[in-house]
Motif scaffolding. Structure first.
Motif, PDB file in Angstrom:
ATOM      1  N   SER A  92       0.806  -1.117   0.074  1.00 29.12           N
ATOM      2  CA  SER A  92       0.162   0.097  -0.078  1.00 29.12           C
ATOM      3  C   SER A  92       0.856   1.267   0.082  1.00 29.12           C
ATOM      4  O   SER A  92       0.642   2.170  -0.753  1.00 29.12           O
ATOM      5  CB  SER A  92      -1.032  -0.054   1.264  1.00 29.12           C
ATOM      6  OG  SER A  92      -1.662   1.347   1.220  1.00 29.12           O
ATOM      7  N   ASP A  93       1.995   1.270   0.762  1.00 29.19           N
ATOM      8  CA  ASP A  93       2.770   2.495   0.773  1.00 29.19           C
ATOM      9  C   ASP A  93       3.619   2.623  -0.510  1.00 29.19           C
ATOM     10  O   ASP A  93       3.621   3.604  -0.964  1.00 29.19           O
ATOM     11  CB  ASP A  93       3.682   2.138   1.975  1.00 29.19           C
ATOM     12  CG  ASP A  93       3.262   2.185   3.334  1.00 29.19           C
ATOM     13  OD1 ASP A  93       2.220   2.856   3.447  1.00 29.19           O
ATOM     14  OD2 ASP A  93       4.036   1.763   4.469  1.00 29.19           O
ATOM     15  N   LEU A  94       3.910   1.605  -1.092  1.00 23.34           N
ATOM     16  CA  LEU A  94       4.591   1.596  -2.474  1.00 23.34           C
ATOM     17  C   LEU A  94       3.818   2.219  -3.516  1.00 23.34           C
ATOM     18  O   LEU A  94       4.058   2.895  -4.325  1.00 23.34           O
ATOM     19  CB  LEU A  94       5.210   0.168  -2.702  1.00 23.34           C
ATOM     20  CG  LEU A  94       6.156   0.080  -4.096  1.00 23.34           C
ATOM     21  CD1 LEU A  94       7.347   0.999  -4.083  1.00 23.34           C
ATOM     22  CD2 LEU A  94       6.699  -1.383  -4.232  1.00 23.34           C
ATOM     23  N   GLN A  97       3.457   5.943  -3.212  1.00 21.95           N
ATOM     24  CA  GLN A  97       4.903   6.475  -3.626  1.00 21.95           C
ATOM     25  C   GLN A  97       4.765   6.463  -5.095  1.00 21.95           C
ATOM     26  O   GLN A  97       5.106   7.493  -5.495  1.00 21.95           O
ATOM     27  CB  GLN A  97       5.988   5.568  -3.078  1.00 21.95           C
ATOM     28  CG  GLN A  97       6.356   5.898  -1.552  1.00 21.95           C
ATOM     29  CD  GLN A  97       7.259   4.969  -0.907  1.00 21.95           C
ATOM     30  OE1 GLN A  97       8.128   4.465  -1.846  1.00 21.95           O
ATOM     31  NE2 GLN A  97       7.251   5.010   0.201  1.00 21.95           N
ATOM     32  N   LEU A  98       4.435   5.409  -5.815  1.00 24.96           N
ATOM     33  CA  LEU A  98       4.372   5.402  -7.185  1.00 24.96           C
ATOM     34  C   LEU A  98       3.415   6.258  -7.802  1.00 24.96           C
ATOM     35  O   LEU A  98       3.608   6.841  -8.783  1.00 24.96           O
ATOM     36  CB  LEU A  98       4.060   3.906  -7.855  1.00 24.96           C
ATOM     37  CG  LEU A  98       5.088   2.806  -7.609  1.00 24.96           C
ATOM     38  CD1 LEU A  98       4.557   1.345  -7.830  1.00 24.96           C
ATOM     39  CD2 LEU A  98       6.258   2.975  -8.298  1.00 24.96           C
ATOM     40  N   ALA A  99       2.293   6.442  -7.325  1.00 31.53           N
ATOM     41  CA  ALA A  99       1.374   7.335  -7.648  1.00 31.53           C
ATOM     42  C   ALA A  99       2.031   8.809  -7.581  1.00 31.53           C
ATOM     43  O   ALA A  99       1.560   9.548  -8.325  1.00 31.53           O
ATOM     44  CB  ALA A  99      -0.049   7.237  -6.970  1.00 31.53           C
ATOM     45  N   GLN A 100       2.500   9.143  -6.573  1.00 35.61           N
ATOM     46  CA  GLN A 100       3.131  10.481  -6.463  1.00 35.61           C
ATOM     47  C   GLN A 100       4.303  10.801  -7.710  1.00 35.61           C
ATOM     48  O   GLN A 100       4.434  11.682  -8.196  1.00 35.61           O
ATOM     49  CB  GLN A 100       3.742  10.689  -5.082  1.00 35.61           C
ATOM     50  CG  GLN A 100       2.534  10.835  -4.095  1.00 35.61           C
ATOM     51  CD  GLN A 100       3.133  11.085  -2.665  1.00 35.61           C
ATOM     52  OE1 GLN A 100       4.441  10.844  -2.360  1.00 35.61           O
ATOM     53  NE2 GLN A 100       2.305  11.377  -1.769  1.00 35.61           N
ATOM     54  N   ARG A 155      11.508   1.798 -12.376  1.00 35.65           N
ATOM     55  CA  ARG A 155      11.466   0.419 -12.550  1.00 35.65           C
ATOM     56  C   ARG A 155      11.857  -0.479 -11.534  1.00 35.65           C
ATOM     57  O   ARG A 155      11.307  -1.359 -11.562  1.00 35.65           O
ATOM     58  CB  ARG A 155      12.468   0.152 -13.799  1.00 35.65           C
ATOM     59  CG  ARG A 155      11.961   0.826 -15.083  1.00 35.65           C
ATOM     60  CD  ARG A 155      12.707  -0.001 -16.289  1.00 35.65           C
ATOM     61  NE  ARG A 155      14.079   0.772 -16.197  1.00 35.65           N
ATOM     62  CZ  ARG A 155      14.617   2.048 -16.846  1.00 35.65           C
ATOM     63  NH1 ARG A 155      13.519   2.687 -17.552  1.00 35.65           N
ATOM     64  NH2 ARG A 155      15.868   2.240 -16.686  1.00 35.65           N
ATOM     65  N   SER A 156      12.658   0.309 -10.709  1.00 34.96           N
ATOM     66  CA  SER A 156      13.133  -0.664  -9.384  1.00 34.96           C
ATOM     67  C   SER A 156      12.052  -0.616  -8.349  1.00 34.96           C
ATOM     68  O   SER A 156      11.926  -1.870  -7.881  1.00 34.96           O
ATOM     69  CB  SER A 156      14.280   0.177  -8.760  1.00 34.96           C
ATOM     70  OG  SER A 156      14.777  -0.407  -7.608  1.00 34.96           O
ATOM     71  N   GLU A 157      11.482   0.146  -8.429  1.00 32.42           N
ATOM     72  CA  GLU A 157      10.064   0.363  -7.130  1.00 32.42           C
ATOM     73  C   GLU A 157       9.035  -0.737  -8.018  1.00 32.42           C
ATOM     74  O   GLU A 157       8.373  -1.254  -7.179  1.00 32.42           O
ATOM     75  CB  GLU A 157       9.660   1.446  -7.222  1.00 32.42           C
ATOM     76  CG  GLU A 157      10.495   2.303  -6.349  1.00 32.42           C
ATOM     77  CD  GLU A 157      10.153   3.830  -6.083  1.00 32.42           C
ATOM     78  OE1 GLU A 157       9.032   4.269  -6.685  1.00 32.42           O
ATOM     79  OE2 GLU A 157      10.619   4.725  -5.295  1.00 32.42           O
ATOM     80  N   LEU A 158       8.936  -0.645  -9.213  1.00 33.76           N
ATOM     81  CA  LEU A 158       7.768  -1.415  -9.935  1.00 33.76           C
ATOM     82  C   LEU A 158       8.321  -3.260  -9.684  1.00 33.76           C
ATOM     83  O   LEU A 158       7.567  -3.942  -9.350  1.00 33.76           O
ATOM     84  CB  LEU A 158       7.776  -1.440 -11.238  1.00 33.76           C
ATOM     85  CG  LEU A 158       6.925  -0.069 -11.597  1.00 33.76           C
ATOM     86  CD1 LEU A 158       6.791   0.092 -13.074  1.00 33.76           C
ATOM     87  CD2 LEU A 158       5.361  -0.091 -11.010  1.00 33.76           C
ATOM     88  N   GLN A 165       4.437  -8.759  -4.290  1.00 32.04           N
ATOM     89  CA  GLN A 165       3.189  -9.716  -4.554  1.00 32.04           C
ATOM     90  C   GLN A 165       3.488 -11.031  -4.531  1.00 32.04           C
ATOM     91  O   GLN A 165       2.695 -11.679  -4.049  1.00 32.04           O
ATOM     92  CB  GLN A 165       2.574  -9.266  -5.921  1.00 32.04           C
ATOM     93  CG  GLN A 165       1.509  -9.696  -6.403  1.00 32.04           C
ATOM     94  CD  GLN A 165       0.756  -9.448  -7.802  1.00 32.04           C
ATOM     95  OE1 GLN A 165       1.800  -8.781  -8.683  1.00 32.04           O
ATOM     96  NE2 GLN A 165      -0.169  -9.899  -8.070  1.00 32.04           N
ATOM     97  N   GLU A 166       4.670 -11.335  -5.100  1.00 35.36           N
ATOM     98  CA  GLU A 166       5.115 -12.847  -4.696  1.00 35.36           C
ATOM     99  C   GLU A 166       5.363 -13.063  -3.459  1.00 35.36           C
ATOM    100  O   GLU A 166       4.933 -14.437  -2.890  1.00 35.36           O
ATOM    101  CB  GLU A 166       6.366 -13.003  -5.696  1.00 35.36           C
ATOM    102  CG  GLU A 166       6.371 -13.051  -7.083  1.00 35.36           C
ATOM    103  CD  GLU A 166       5.370 -13.850  -7.568  1.00 35.36           C
ATOM    104  OE1 GLU A 166       5.207 -15.213  -7.307  1.00 35.36           O
ATOM    105  OE2 GLU A 166       4.427 -13.677  -8.477  1.00 35.36           O
ATOM    106  N   GLN A 167       5.738 -12.409  -2.509  1.00 33.32           N
ATOM    107  CA  GLN A 167       6.072 -12.741  -1.046  1.00 33.32           C
ATOM    108  C   GLN A 167       4.594 -12.836  -0.402  1.00 33.32           C
ATOM    109  O   GLN A 167       4.455 -13.797   0.233  1.00 33.32           O
ATOM    110  CB  GLN A 167       6.850 -11.634  -0.500  1.00 33.32           C
ATOM    111  CG  GLN A 167       8.155 -11.750  -0.767  1.00 33.32           C
ATOM    112  CD  GLN A 167       8.885 -10.254  -0.101  1.00 33.32           C
ATOM    113  OE1 GLN A 167       8.455  -9.861   0.904  1.00 33.32           O
ATOM    114  NE2 GLN A 167       9.842 -10.035  -0.694  1.00 33.32           N
TER     115      GLN A 167
END
Length: 397
Positions: A92-94, A97-100, A155-158, A165-167
């Motif tokens: 959720s936090d990520l 951050q990505l949206a911003q 790209r790193s954050e994605l 998601q895998e975790q």
């Protein structure tokens, strides 16, 4: 141990949105500790069962080992759920951050793309367009490294989002596997308990008389304290009768003399050392401590501790002893009272199902029953010679 209990995972699960990330991390750490303790206890009881020669002792330790495996699975499920909550919070936090970061970058790259696509013919038709074109090209070249740096970070954050998601998928798969293991172990314990109850009914008729006496005391008792007092008096009488010396046997050969006979008599009648603490003491359930010994509750100090636990949590004997009462008591649900050596008595309330019977001799960790559905709470009171003592103090011995 008290610190572990304070953060121990209880009934809160994946549907507890109000839980803080810090509490979730404490839940995870505490559940992992509880799972490890239950695993170690199960391994020790399995070993003791293999070494036992008496059939009853072997069966009791096997049942206790299986109950410990159930508690291990319960704690591991709590750990898996806490791990999933932590991962979901990180995701959720990520996403935030990505949206911003994506919005200004999308606007910048869109504007640059529009500038870069101006047809070269425009520079020939409009005065000053050639200079503008050159300026735009220089601007594009200067902005390109910044765009590349920002897109590399994205790209790193994605990639981190995909890893999270895998975790989450792996943690959920582990949780489902533990749930399946828990169901299997509960079925196995149910079969074992049914077999032991049948054997007890065939072997012992005195236990039913003791159960009838306990129920009669419960009907006469005005409150739980009165029931405990009556059962403690009955246990003290039983212990005094058991301590009476039996007939003195003649020596197998020869005559020992008066001095040797006096020494033997003194040895036989010497009282056994009274333990000051319960051996192998453990809490009857894995859960979160919500009320401690002495905490104010309804205007009075709590005489025990209360744990918030998972639905249908396995409840076990906190130490070895004899079941003095097992059944319903008004306002407390199903309760268990156990007489322990050294004048100790434990009271466990809040059970929904009881598997132990009055007269059963239990070891530390013997299965007693289950907690109820929803968000159940289990209370443990410990008394010595009729006086309440803090159960958590026994954990340090």
């Amino acid at each position: 141990m008290a610190a572990v209990l304070a953060g121990a995972a209880g009934a809160q699960g994946l549907d507890d949105p109000g839980q803080s990330p810090a509490q979730t991390r404490r839940d995870l750490a505490a559940a992992q500790v509880q799972a490890g303790q239950a695993r170690a206890r199960a391994e020790r009881l399995d070993h003791d069962a293999q070494q036992a020669t008496a059939a009853a002792d072997k069966a009791a330790k096997e049942a206790a080992a299986l109950a410990a495996r159930i508690q291990e699975a319960e704690a591991q499920i709590v750990a898996d759920e806490a791990r999933i909550r932590i991962i979901e919070q990180q995701r959720s936090d990520l996403r935030a951050q990505l949206a911003q970061r994506q919005k200004p970058l999308v606007e910048l790259t869109g504007a640059l793309q529009r500038l870069s696509r101006r047809p070269p013919l425009v520079a020939l038709l409009r005065p000053g367009s050639l200079a503008d074109s050159v300026h735009t090209r220089a601007l594009l070249e200067s902005m390109l490294p910044q765009v590349q740096r920002r897109t590399a970070a994205l790209r790193s954050e994605l990639a981190r989002a995909r890893a999270l998601q895998e975790q989450a998928r792996a943690a959920e798969a582990a949780r489902q596997q533990e749930i399946a293991s828990l169901d299997t172990r509960r079925r196995d314990l149910g079969v074992m308990e049914a077999r032991q109850r049948q054997a007890a009914r065939e072997a012992n008729g005195g236990a039913s008389r003791e159960a009838e006496h306990a129920l009669a005391l419960a009907e006469k008792a005005r409150d739980l304290g009165g029931l405990l007092q009556g059962l403690e008096q009955a246990a003290a009488l039983r212990d005094r009768l058991a301590a009476l010396p039996g007939p003195v046997l003649r020596p197998a050969s020869g005559w020992a003399g008066a001095g040797q006979m006096a020494a033997d008599a003194a040895y036989d009648l010497a009282p056994s050392p009274v333990p000051t603490a319960l051996p192998d003491f453990l809490l009857p359930v894995t859960g979160r401590l919500v009320s401690g010994f002495g905490d104010a509750s309804r205007g009075t100090a709590a005489r025990g501790i209360t744990l918030s636990v998972r639905p249908q949590a396995q409840v076990v004997a906190p130490s070895g002893g004899r079941v003095a009462f097992a059944g319903p008591f008004a306002g407390y649900g199903q309760i268990i009272i156990i007489d322990h050596p050294g004048g100790f008595t434990s009271l466990i309330t809040g059970l929904a199902r009881i598997s132990a019977q009055v007269g059963d001799n239990v070891v530390a960790g013997s299965p007693l029953g289950d907690a109820g559905p929803g968000r159940p709470q289990i209370t443990l009171e410990l008394r010595r010679d009729g006086r309440p003592v803090n159960p958590l103090d026994q954990l340090h011995h």
